[in-house]
Scaffold this motif. Structure first.
Motif, short mmCIF file in Angstrom:
data_model
loop_
_atom_site.label_atom_id
_atom_site.label_comp_id
_atom_site.label_asym_id
_atom_site.label_seq_id
_atom_site.Cartn_x
_atom_site.Cartn_y
_atom_site.Cartn_z
N ASP A 644 0.81 -1.21 0.00
CA ASP A 644 0.00 0.00 0.00
C ASP A 644 0.85 1.27 0.00
OD1 ASP A 644 1.02 -0.18 2.52
OD2 ASP A 644 -0.92 -0.24 3.55
N LYS A 645 2.16 1.11 0.04
CA LYS A 645 3.06 2.26 -0.04
C LYS A 645 3.52 2.53 -1.47
CE LYS A 645 3.08 2.94 4.41
NZ LYS A 645 2.44 4.15 4.99
N CYS A 646 3.23 1.61 -2.39
CA CYS A 646 3.65 1.77 -3.79
C CYS A 646 2.52 2.43 -4.57
CB CYS A 646 3.97 0.42 -4.41
SG CYS A 646 5.29 -0.47 -3.56
N SER A 665 8.36 -2.34 -1.67
CA SER A 665 8.77 -1.55 -0.52
C SER A 665 8.83 -2.45 0.69
CB SER A 665 7.79 -0.39 -0.27
OG SER A 665 8.09 0.27 0.93
N GLN A 667 8.29 -1.40 3.51
CA GLN A 667 7.31 -0.87 4.44
C GLN A 667 5.90 -1.03 3.85
OE1 GLN A 667 8.50 3.16 5.08
NE2 GLN A 667 10.30 2.60 6.31
N GLY A 668 4.93 -1.00 4.66
CA GLY A 668 3.56 -1.09 4.19
C GLY A 668 3.03 -2.50 4.19
#
Length: 697
Positions: A644-646, A665, A667-668
């Protein structure tokens, strides 16, 4: 003295025949007597047979029955032999050169035999035995006349025996000149419904037979051997080869001098335009193609096809055919020289449902739908990408940099420099989906260099491409000509989940009496794994996305569809498919004239118009997803799994085991997979909207 007598008696005893054996001279006399008796009996039988044949009237000549062609629903497409083109000319009005040419190539001993050429038969038997095949015949002109007047074209022993008997009867009841006159006027077929030399002279040269030159006479004399093969309207090279053979034979047999033969070979022949003979019928290009397949591939005799009363049942759908013709007519104005061709194939059966070979059949009968003279351009690229997908060297997210590039090949000895359309380049990394949607040439050549052009040819052959292809980098850009029929049937394999069904136009043929002469059994073969066919199909759906090469017609088609456009300097293509129908459309000029930018976009509207109207009664259907396919959300920029960070994630399909395993990523939270389901094409939404839409559907 007594001893001498005893020796004589002893010698006499030795030469005295043994009981049960006959003297050799006696056996020889018996054999000669037997053979002489057989010869007398045989001669007597021949005399009786000759007297019988002489007393019998010849049968009434057979009359023609119209053969009929039907579509898949039993609707009549066309009746053949609506009327013969024939005009009688006495033998005295036929040029001697034409008579001599016929004798030289067909029956040089015509004036010496009795209807049967015994020497010719013996020679043919020897030659055929040497080759263990029927490579030479011994049929005389009289036999040909008898067959065409009184018999069918069945290849049976009973027909051959009747043919021989009727030939002898003709020789008994008619003079040689009368037989020759009948042969040249009644029994000889020259194609295009033309019977006899007068009709042939007008058909080919627009003149009376008495006005023919030596070169024209020998050209005409060569046609009856096979009007489909040796007619200058169908194959001028073969027609010319046969004409030169006849001239050579005439010179060797003393009919003409070698100088006359050479002069005639060099004479330029001016033919009558064949278009003037065209008639307006339903599905005319398809009708001609069916006739060609029946005669050339299935072995149906040409005369029997035209006038034997046979019934030909085809795969055509007359409603679809009408839709196809209307789509071409709407797109191309009559006064323009721009031409088009369309072929539609049912992927599930291989049946050809519609065929348009040109804009106006009355003007030109050349069937562009089956001609292999057109470069497919980028429409060939799916074969390159299918090869790469199967090799697992490329997936939907594999990236190449699209920029002006010089490619080396042949171990670095040669180079190839392709260009993108209008020299537009992203000058950055693009993935396979974008390469297909935007038809990027640099990406295609990178791919073929990676997988090998020879492997791409193997793939194309499996899909049904039979035209000449060469293992060069330019193959990726469709530089080798193919036919619309080949392209439609090859794309049909993708629509049919990797199963190729041999394209078919005739389902069965029946004789006038209802006897089954032919019944089709199309070959079915799995040539591509269904998972690879599906992944490529899903990628090819992007061709209709906004900004893609077929985006202009996306709104016309209200059902899932995949395809590929193709454009060269002289050709415009749109080849695409739904689960029920694969269609290839070509637009261009007959003489390789350059097409304009506007004309290069005309193929896609024809495809869309036809596809939507042809299937308007068929509910839309998704392409079925095989078990070995998965779909996940990926990050387009990196080609990795999305979190969900991309930004801008999208759903992408993969053959299981080839999907990315790394995330864009660290993260996320990972974007969830859709569970391997096919989702309707949609743009301008977030991945969450797409997922909710799929769930609600």
């Amino acid at each position: 003295m007594e001893e001498s007598v005893s020796r004589k008696q002893s010698r006499a005893a030795r030469v005295e025949p043994k009981p049960g054996r006959r003297p050799r001279k006696g056996r020889f006399r018996k054999a000669v007597t037997f053979l002489f008796s057989c010869a007398l009996i045989g001669l007597a039988c021949l005399v009786v047979l000759a007297l019988y044949l002489r007393s019998q009237a010849l049968p009434v000549g057979t009359f023609a029955l119209s053969s009929q062609m039907y579509d898949m629903h039993g609707n009549l497409i066309s009746s053949f032999q609506s009327g013969k083109n024939r005009e009688f000319v006495p033998l005295s009005g036929i040029p001697k050169h034409l008579i001599d040419a016929t004798l030289a190539i067909e029956d040089k001993r015509f004036y010496d035999h009795i209807g049967l050429d015994v020497r010719g038969i013996a020679r043919a038997v020897v030659v055929n035995f040497q080759h263990m095949d029927r490579v030479q015949g011994a049929s005389t002109l009289t036999q040909q006349l008898a067959r065409n007047l009184y018999l069918t074209q069945d290849r049976t022993w009973s027909r051959k025996i009747k043919e021989a008997m009727y030939a002898v009867q003709l020789e008994m009841q008619l003079s040689k000149d009368q037989i020759m006159e009948m042969y040249l006027n009644d029994a000889t077929y020259y194609g295009n419904s033309a019977y006899g030399v007068q009709a042939a002279a007008k058909l080919f040269f627009g003149k009376n037979v008495g006005e023919l030159t030596l070169a024209e006479s020998t050209m005409i004399a060569g046609v009856p051997k096979g009007p489909r093969y040796y007619s200058p309207f169908f194959d001028r090279d073969k027609a010319k080869e046969r004409q030169e053979l006849i001239l050579t034979e005439m010179a060797s047999q003393g009919f003409i001098t070698s100088k006359e033969a050479e002069e005639a070979k060099r004479e330029e022949l001016v033919y009558q335009p064949s278009g003037k003979k065209a008639a307006v019928v339903q599905a005319p290009y398809f009708r001609d193609y069916v006739r060609r397949v029946a005669i050339d591939r299935l072995g149906i005799d040409e005369r029997e096809f035209d006038e034997g009363g046979i019934r030909i049942y085809t795969t055509l759908d007359l409603d679809m055919q009408k839709t196809a013709e209307e789509a071409v007519t709407r797109a191309l104005p009559d006064e323009d020289e721009l031409q088009a061709a369309l072929v539609a194939v049912d992927p599930r059966t291989g049946y050809v449902r519609a065929m348009v070979g040109g804009k106006l059949y009355g003007d030109n009968q050349f069937n562009r739908a089956v001609s292999t003279s057109r470069q497919p351009g980028s429409a060939f690229k799916p074969f390159v990408y299918l090869t790469a997908l199967q090799q697992k060297t490329v997936t939907a997210v594999s990236q190449f940099k699209s920029e002006p590039t010089v490619f080396e090949y042949d171990n670095g000895r040669q180079t190839y420099t392709p260009n993108n359309f209008n020299n537009k380049y992203p000058n950055g990394l693009i993935d396979l989906r974008e390469a297909i949607a935007k038809s990027d040439n640099i990406y295609a050549v990178h791919t073929i260099q990676q997988v090998g052009a020879d492997k791409v040819i193997e793939t194309a052959r499996k899909l049904g491409i039979t035209s000449r292809l060469e293992a060069l980098p330019s193959l990726a850009l469709g530089t080798f000509p193919v036919s619309p029929l080949e392209m439609a049937s090859a794309f049909a394999v993708l629509a049919n989940q990797g199963v190729r069904v041999e394209p078919t136009v005739i389902t069965r043929i029946e004789s006038a009496t209802g006897k089954l002469l032919y019944e089709s059994k199309p070959k079915k073969e799995k040539v591509v794994g269904p998972e690879y066919a599906y992944v490529l199909t899903n990628l090819m759906k992007s061709v209709f996305d906004p900004g893609a090469t077929a985006s202009r017609v996306a709104e016309q088609i209200k059902r899932p569809v995949a395809g590929k456009t193709g454009t060269t300097n002289t050709d415009a293509w749109m080849v695409g498919f739904t689960p029920e129908l694969a269609t290839a459309v070509w637009v261009g000029y007959d003489r390789d004239r350059t097409i304009s930018a506007v004309e290069s976009y005309k193929a896609a509207p024809i495809f869309a118009d036809f596809t939507e109207h042809a299937l308007e009664a068929v509910p839309p259907k998704l392409f079925p997803m095989p078990d070995n396919v998965t779909s996940v959300y990926i990050d387009p920029a990196s080609g990795k799994l999305a979190t969900d960070k991309c930004p801008n994630p999208r759903i992408e399909v993969f053959v299981k085991g080839t999907e990315p395993t790394e995330y864009c990523s660290d993260q996320g939270t990972a974007v969830p997979s859709d569970g391997g389901k096919d989702t309707p094409k949609k743009t301008g939404r977030s991945w969450w909207d797409d997922l909710k839409r799929w769930w609600n559907d």
